[in-house]
Design a protein around this motif. Sequence first.
Motif, PDB file in Angstrom:
ATOM      1  N   ALA A 165       3.044  13.273   6.954  1.00 20.94           N
ATOM      2  CA  ALA A 165       2.063  12.185   7.063  1.00 20.94           C
ATOM      3  C   ALA A 165       2.504  11.280   8.207  1.00 20.94           C
ATOM      4  O   ALA A 165       3.689  10.926   8.289  1.00 20.94           O
ATOM      5  N   ARG A 175       2.184   7.755  10.454  1.00 19.67           N
ATOM      6  CA  ARG A 175       1.746   6.357  10.415  1.00 19.67           C
ATOM      7  C   ARG A 175       0.642   6.099  11.435  1.00 19.67           C
ATOM      8  O   ARG A 175      -0.298   5.349  11.153  1.00 19.67           O
ATOM      9  N   GLN A 182       1.696   4.272  -2.878  1.00 18.34           N
ATOM     10  CA  GLN A 182       1.517   5.695  -2.596  1.00 18.34           C
ATOM     11  C   GLN A 182       2.801   6.482  -2.893  1.00 18.34           C
ATOM     12  O   GLN A 182       2.749   7.605  -3.389  1.00 18.34           O
ATOM     13  N   GLN A 242       0.836  -1.211   0.000  1.00 17.39           N
ATOM     14  CA  GLN A 242       0.000   0.000   0.000  1.00 17.39           C
ATOM     15  C   GLN A 242       0.866   1.254   0.000  1.00 17.39           C
ATOM     16  O   GLN A 242       0.652   2.176  -0.805  1.00 17.39           O
ATOM     17  N   TYR A 243       1.865   1.290   0.870  1.00 16.20           N
ATOM     18  CA  TYR A 243       2.732   2.470   0.940  1.00 16.20           C
ATOM     19  C   TYR A 243       3.643   2.584  -0.282  1.00 16.20           C
ATOM     20  O   TYR A 243       3.952   3.687  -0.738  1.00 16.20           O
ATOM     21  N   THR A 259       3.535  15.160   0.152  1.00 14.01           N
ATOM     22  CA  THR A 259       4.078  14.786   1.456  1.00 14.01           C
ATOM     23  C   THR A 259       5.603  14.900   1.451  1.00 14.01           C
ATOM     24  O   THR A 259       6.276  14.330   0.597  1.00 14.01           O
ATOM     25  N   ASN A 277      -2.641   6.778  10.103  1.00 17.31           N
ATOM     26  CA  ASN A 277      -2.913   6.153   8.803  1.00 17.31           C
ATOM     27  C   ASN A 277      -3.036   7.190   7.695  1.00 17.31           C
ATOM     28  O   ASN A 277      -3.840   7.042   6.767  1.00 17.31           O
ATOM     29  N   ASP A 278      -2.248   8.268   7.797  1.00 21.79           N
ATOM     30  CA  ASP A 278      -2.273   9.309   6.766  1.00 21.79           C
ATOM     31  C   ASP A 278      -1.781   8.742   5.435  1.00 21.79           C
ATOM     32  O   ASP A 278      -0.845   7.928   5.392  1.00 21.79           O
ATOM     33  N   GLU A 279      -2.378   9.186   4.356  1.00 20.24           N
ATOM     34  CA  GLU A 279      -1.934   8.780   3.027  1.00 20.24           C
ATOM     35  C   GLU A 279      -0.703   9.594   2.635  1.00 20.24           C
ATOM     36  O   GLU A 279      -0.607  10.790   2.912  1.00 20.24           O
ATOM     37  N   ILE A 280       0.231   8.935   2.000  1.00 17.40           N
ATOM     38  CA  ILE A 280       1.408   9.623   1.454  1.00 17.40           C
ATOM     39  C   ILE A 280       1.052  10.097   0.049  1.00 17.40           C
ATOM     40  O   ILE A 280       0.754   9.288  -0.830  1.00 17.40           O
ATOM     41  N   THR A 281       1.058  11.398  -0.149  1.00 16.01           N
ATOM     42  CA  THR A 281       0.721  11.977  -1.451  1.00 16.01           C
ATOM     43  C   THR A 281       1.969  12.592  -2.078  1.00 16.01           C
ATOM     44  O   THR A 281       3.047  12.614  -1.469  1.00 16.01           O
TER      45      THR A 281
END
Length: 439
Positions: free
Chosen positions: A290, A292, A230, A226-227, A302, A295-299
Amino acid sequence: MSALARIALTAYRWAGVVLFPCAGILLAVRASKGKEDRSRRMERLGHAAANRPHGPLIWVHAASVGEMGAVTALMREFRRAGIHVLLTTGTVTSAEIAANRLRDEVIHQYVPIDALPAVRRFLDYWQPDLAITVDSEIWPATLQSLHDRRIPQILVNARLSDRSFARWQNHAKVASSLFSKLAMVIAKSDLDGERFRDLGAWPVTVSGNIKVDTDAPSVDMELLGQYQRQIGHRKTWAAISTADGEENVAAMVHRALKAHMGQLSIVVPRHPQRADEIEAMMVQQGLTVARRSRNDEITAETDVFLGDSIGEMGLYLRLTEIAFVGRSLVQGAGGGNPMEPAVLGCAVLSGPHVENFRESYQRLVRHGSARVVRDAETLAKAVHFLMNNPLARHKMGDAGIAAVQDMRGALSITLKALEPYTNPLTVKARLEPKAAAGE
């Protein structure tokens, strides 16, 4: 024992008895600051919160997360032999990791404070057959109580920092009185072994660092994927196990490289509870963070992925190929453990203050897998070079894996050294169920 040493140790023990009634207040204050588990603080006074199993039991004390990780494989070997393991630690974080990582393999309790009433209560209940302490934890009241009960106490992966050795040398007679009560010291380096001998310990053997024999830190593969999605194709680097002040260095490095690298910086503080102040500092410098824990999304916007979770170093290190190991730019902090990034094939960077892991860094540097930086400027230059030179980066990573492989073997040496104490317990564990069945 000299008269002076006897007086000093007797005074220490009686001070613990006299001040023991105040211990509850001190623990309550610490609990209010998050330094003690409020619901389990009676364990620190020696009260048991679990049943003592029937059969032989080894008490293993690991002060915090790093020490616990070092002896996880050792404890599992004891369990395979049928010996029960009581693990004590002193920090809330280590208790959480023990619950997650070891589950029902061991019994976890908080270590009792080093005051005779607490230690006696603890030992009366648990009655360990053997006590094993990791690293350099020496508590006079506990050591004396174990000695009086003829329960052998052994130090494994034992080390003495420059500062600790100098401090003990200043009280040589007290040191000799205490260290001579240890049944054995298994030191992690020749230098550490020499220091323990100088302070009166005997016998002393050298195993190497058993942290090298631990498996690579685990990871949730779904979360990792997932990361990685991202982050995409952005370049990354990580600053792990950072001490106060080193997060600001990481922010400076990020800002210095951002304009022409567009990288993502991963910052993993040694103490996750400092995450709020770290985020505030970085936001004040104009960085987007962001976390962890949220659960912030890495955009794409970021700047920093703040690893403020417990037990997920395997995740953070697999998101990069460049790792700066903290507690190494701050004088006196002792340095952080470089083995986790090395075993995962990361190029390792470190400051010069690594006395707690001196031999490990020397071996890594000789293999070409680690480089020493002096400050934010030289760290930024090293990160920039490695990001732009995949051949050099991968060469360092491969050298780290090879270096770790060359350093393995400490666990088997430690187990062999412990055999005179553990073999009788293994036999006892095998015979007792049969005896119980015949009763």
